[in-house]
Design a protein around this motif. Structure first.
Motif, mmCIF file in Angstrom:
data_model
loop_
_atom_site.group_PDB
_atom_site.id
_atom_site.type_symbol
_atom_site.label_atom_id
_atom_site.label_comp_id
_atom_site.label_asym_id
_atom_site.label_seq_id
_atom_site.Cartn_x
_atom_site.Cartn_y
_atom_site.Cartn_z
ATOM 1 N N ALA A 195 0.049 3.270 -8.961
ATOM 2 C CA ALA A 195 0.913 4.130 -8.157
ATOM 3 C C ALA A 195 1.278 3.470 -6.837
ATOM 4 O O ALA A 195 2.431 3.500 -6.403
ATOM 5 C CB ALA A 195 0.215 5.467 -7.898
ATOM 6 N N ALA A 196 0.293 2.868 -6.184
ATOM 7 C CA ALA A 196 0.530 2.245 -4.883
ATOM 8 C C ALA A 196 1.490 1.070 -4.987
ATOM 9 O O ALA A 196 2.290 0.813 -4.076
ATOM 10 C CB ALA A 196 -0.793 1.794 -4.272
ATOM 11 N N GLY A 249 3.477 -6.966 9.540
ATOM 12 C CA GLY A 249 2.564 -6.737 8.419
ATOM 13 C C GLY A 249 2.406 -5.293 7.995
ATOM 14 O O GLY A 249 1.520 -4.985 7.194
ATOM 15 N N ALA A 250 3.237 -4.399 8.509
ATOM 16 C CA ALA A 250 3.123 -2.984 8.157
ATOM 17 C C ALA A 250 4.398 -2.498 7.470
ATOM 18 O O ALA A 250 5.500 -2.955 7.778
ATOM 19 C CB ALA A 250 2.854 -2.141 9.405
ATOM 20 N N SER A 251 4.215 -1.571 6.532
ATOM 21 C CA SER A 251 5.354 -0.973 5.835
ATOM 22 C C SER A 251 5.160 0.530 5.745
ATOM 23 O O SER A 251 4.032 1.026 5.703
ATOM 24 C CB SER A 251 5.494 -1.548 4.418
ATOM 25 N N VAL A 252 6.268 1.248 5.703
ATOM 26 C CA VAL A 252 6.265 2.695 5.503
ATOM 27 C C VAL A 252 7.157 2.983 4.301
ATOM 28 O O VAL A 252 8.331 2.622 4.302
ATOM 29 C CB VAL A 252 6.789 3.439 6.748
ATOM 30 N N ASN A 253 6.567 3.598 3.281
ATOM 31 C CA ASN A 253 7.323 3.890 2.049
ATOM 32 C C ASN A 253 7.996 2.641 1.494
ATOM 33 O O ASN A 253 9.178 2.654 1.130
ATOM 34 C CB ASN A 253 8.358 4.992 2.303
ATOM 35 N N LEU A 286 8.417 11.877 2.388
ATOM 36 C CA LEU A 286 9.197 12.178 1.194
ATOM 37 C C LEU A 286 8.416 13.184 0.361
ATOM 38 O O LEU A 286 7.335 12.884 -0.140
ATOM 39 C CB LEU A 286 9.447 10.900 0.390
ATOM 40 N N GLU A 287 8.976 14.386 0.268
ATOM 41 C CA GLU A 287 8.292 15.478 -0.436
ATOM 42 C C GLU A 287 6.890 15.692 0.141
ATOM 43 O O GLU A 287 5.923 15.928 -0.580
ATOM 44 C CB GLU A 287 8.218 15.207 -1.942
ATOM 45 N N LEU A 334 1.657 4.249 3.495
ATOM 46 C CA LEU A 334 1.515 3.172 4.474
ATOM 47 C C LEU A 334 0.945 1.941 3.780
ATOM 48 O O LEU A 334 0.116 2.048 2.880
ATOM 49 C CB LEU A 334 0.565 3.585 5.598
ATOM 50 N N ARG A 335 1.401 0.781 4.218
ATOM 51 C CA ARG A 335 0.871 -0.472 3.686
ATOM 52 C C ARG A 335 0.533 -1.397 4.835
ATOM 53 O O ARG A 335 1.294 -1.511 5.803
ATOM 54 C CB ARG A 335 1.886 -1.153 2.771
#
Length: 210
Positions: A117-118, A168-172, A191-192, A197-198
């Motif tokens: 899923a991730a 180095g960070a991500s959102v969705n 989202l819903e 976060l990554r």
């Protein structure tokens, strides 16, 4: 004292030693080397345990399959001989088998589903490590660096800001531009009712609105 010394003189003492386990890069696999994993689910969750083995260096896969699983040696050699994208299969088997041995099959299956899923390969997002935040807090806006720290993707707010600044960070699944160190997360980022976060390439955490 001297009586004890006289009693052991001439005796035979036996010892058993093991070499320190190291990766192909020569790094020790121990808590003093950093990035340690624990057998206790309270210290290292089954998901994080699974992720540790998924991230095994390509050169270590066959060796670790032999060390840490009960797979037949012929299967270990077959998996270790895989190359490129096919080697991902061997890493998934390594991660599943080690997690199953340590935490049981149910947790191993959940960890595998969470990883899928991730990483956008289907799976059940309910098994991804998750924290909840209040509706009021989201409405007011939450700094990204705060959430990265609170969910354990960064050891401190300072390190979280550094992570963002270095890209180095991500959102969705959307990378955060380094200049957005003070990015404020609001309702539109959820989202819903949830966001992912990554940190880095392979560490994820899900945040949901209570």
């Amino acid at each position: 004292g001297s009586d004890l010394i006289r009693r052991v003189e001439g005796g035979h003492v036996h010892g058993l030693t093991f070499p320190l386990l190291a990766t192909a890069r020569g790094e020790k696999m121990g808590k003093t080397a950093g990035g340690a994993i624990w057998l206790s689910a309270e210290r290292t969750s089954p998901y994080d345990f699974y992720q540790y083995w998924i991230n095994t260096d390509d050169k270590d896969v066959e060796r670790f399959l032999g060390y840490f699983t009960f797979l037949p040696i012929d299967e270990v050699r077959r998996l270790g001989a895989l190359e490129g994208a096919d080697l991902r299969q061997a890493k998934e088997i390594l991660a599943f088998e080690t997690t199953r041995l340590c935490h049981g099959e149910e947790h191993a299956l959940k960890a595998r589903e969470a990883a899928k899923a991730a990483f956008g390969g289907g799976g059940d997002t309910a098994n991804v490590p998750t924290m909840a935040v209040s509706q009021d807090r989201v409405a007011a806006g939450i700094p990204l660096y705060e959430l990265l720290h609170e969910c354990g993707l960064a050891p401190s707010r300072k390190e979280a800001r550094r992570l963002i600044a270095q890209g180095g960070a991500s959102v969705n699944a959307e990378p955060v531009v380094g200049e957005e160190v003070d990015l404020i997360l609001k309702l539109e980022h959820f989202l819903e009712g949830a966001l992912m976060l990554r940190a880095g390439k392979k560490r994820y955490h899900r945040v949901v609105i209570e």
